[in-house]
Design an enzyme around this catalytic site. Structure first.
Site, PDB file in Angstrom:
ATOM      1  N   ASP A 210       0.828  -1.204   0.000  1.00 28.40           N
ATOM      2  CA  ASP A 210       0.000   0.000   0.000  1.00 28.40           C
ATOM      3  C   ASP A 210       0.864   1.257   0.000  1.00 28.40           C
ATOM      4  O   ASP A 210       2.074   1.208   0.255  1.00 28.40           O
ATOM      5  CB  ASP A 210      -0.898   0.021   1.247  1.00 28.40           C
ATOM      6  CG  ASP A 210      -1.907  -1.114   1.270  1.00 28.40           C
ATOM      7  OD1 ASP A 210      -2.226  -1.643   0.193  1.00 28.40           O
ATOM      8  OD2 ASP A 210      -2.385  -1.447   2.370  1.00 28.40           O
TER       9      ASP A 210
ATOM     10  N   TYR B  92       6.509  -9.682   7.195  1.00 23.71           N
ATOM     11  CA  TYR B  92       6.498  -8.246   7.448  1.00 23.71           C
ATOM     12  C   TYR B  92       6.892  -7.966   8.898  1.00 23.71           C
ATOM     13  O   TYR B  92       6.739  -8.821   9.778  1.00 23.71           O
ATOM     14  CB  TYR B  92       5.099  -7.664   7.235  1.00 23.71           C
ATOM     15  CG  TYR B  92       4.664  -7.494   5.810  1.00 23.71           C
ATOM     16  CD1 TYR B  92       4.777  -6.278   5.161  1.00 23.71           C
ATOM     17  CD2 TYR B  92       4.103  -8.558   5.098  1.00 23.71           C
ATOM     18  CE1 TYR B  92       4.343  -6.098   3.856  1.00 23.71           C
ATOM     19  CE2 TYR B  92       3.678  -8.400   3.788  1.00 23.71           C
ATOM     20  CZ  TYR B  92       3.795  -7.166   3.176  1.00 23.71           C
ATOM     21  OH  TYR B  92       3.380  -7.007   1.883  1.00 23.71           O
TER      22      TYR B  92
END
Length: 323
Positions: free
Chosen positions: A64, A161
């Site tokens: 994003d 992540y």
């Protein structure tokens, strides 16, 4: 062979390993009038490789706007002649030559963007006024011929992540303000870990994702662990989440972090994130955590001989068995 087969046989698939600071990008995927990692990289590749048509990249995971990557993977198919001609008269391999030439082109793009408006964009990224000579906010570290059947997206076994949070004044670092979330009160890490237990495994994560038409929200969450990093280690003083799954749907990591923060701040009990998951649909009380605290750290692939089989399996639309 016919002309179509001849053309396909003349293509070579190139794997690119790269990293980027997401601050100045509107995410990975190309968007009209926006500076994105994909658009910048495709334009740079087309320039360096002198392709008759624009390069087309397939990525391991579309990040994003504002999300960073230390280890992203993408691939593209190009004519073998273009690949072999990259070194020119130099003694470099095609891969090393492509990395070196991309570095220069990407640095020029970044310098132009900071000084005004990047090519293809309608506005310069905010807050960027000076840049060291030769720097860029996207770097390609390695370019290699991919093994047969490799797909940057579908061949991946898992993605990992980290989400970084500074929840005490002592942990604040202005140099890292674009990569670490500032939280105004100390977080209960033990409670956050207790809440994470009920989220592990294969589930429909629709409650934590922004749905995409025709896409499944079934994922296997392999790790969701929080820790306060002790002195002497990188990220010392920060509260850091390690999040690993076979794949992630849109905003899934940030949704999970948002639910964890509600527990860590005492606004919700440890059972709440699991209850939200079982609801099976987007929950109004789940706040998506800000993008800038999130970094893609690693994408793992199987051995070369297994990448094609992994890609074939991953393309199958997953559904949970009936209860």
């Amino acid at each position: 062979m016919n002309g179509v087969d001849d053309a396909a046989a003349d293509l070579v698939r190139i794997r690119l390993d790269l990293a980027y600071d997401g601050t100045g990008f509107s995410g990975w995927a190309t968007q009209p009038g926006r500076r994105t990692v994909q658009a910048v990289l495709e334009q740079s590749l087309s320039t360096v490789l002198r392709l008759p048509e624009s390069a087309r990249l397939t990525v391991a995971g579309r990040t994003d706007a504002g999300v960073h990557a230390r280890s992203q993977v993408t691939h593209l198919d190009i004519p073998r002649a273009a690949w072999q001609s990259v070194p020119g008269r130099s003694a470099l391999t095609p891969g090393d030559s492509l990395v070196a030439r991309l570095s220069g082109v990407l640095a020029q793009e970044y310098s132009a963007m900071v000084g005004g408006v990047a090519p293809g964009a309608t506005a310069a990224a905010p807050g960027l006024t000076q840049v060291p000579r030769g720097a860029s906010d996207v770097v390609v570290y390695q370019a290699t011929e991919a093994p047969a059947g490799f797909d940057a997206r579908f061949s991946a076994l898992w993605r990992r992540y980290r989400y970084r949070i500074a929840d005490t004044p002592q942990a604040l670092d202005p140099v890292r303000r674009c990569a670490v979330l500032t939280h105004r009160q100390p977080l209960d890490v033990a409670a956050m870990n207790a809440a994470a237990v009920g989220l592990l495994g294969e589930h429909d994560f629709a409650a934590y994702c922004k749905p995409r038409e025709g896409a499944t929200t079934v994922r296997e969450l392999l790790d969701l662990r929080w820790r306060r990093v002790p002195a002497g280690e990188p990220d010392a003083g920060l509260v850091v989440a390690e999040v690993r799954a076979d794949a992630f749907c849109h905003s899934m990591v940030r949704g999970l972090v948002g639910a964890s923060l509600a527990v860590g701040a005492g606004r919700r009990d440890v059972a709440w994130p699991s209850q939200v998951l079982q609801g099976g649909k987007r929950h109004h009380a789940v706040t998506v955590a800000p993008a800038h605290g999130l970094t893609l750290e690693e994408v793992r692939y199987p051995p070369d001989a297994e990448v094609a089989a992994r890609a074939a399996a991953a393309r199958t639309l997953r559904e949970l068995p009936p209860r």
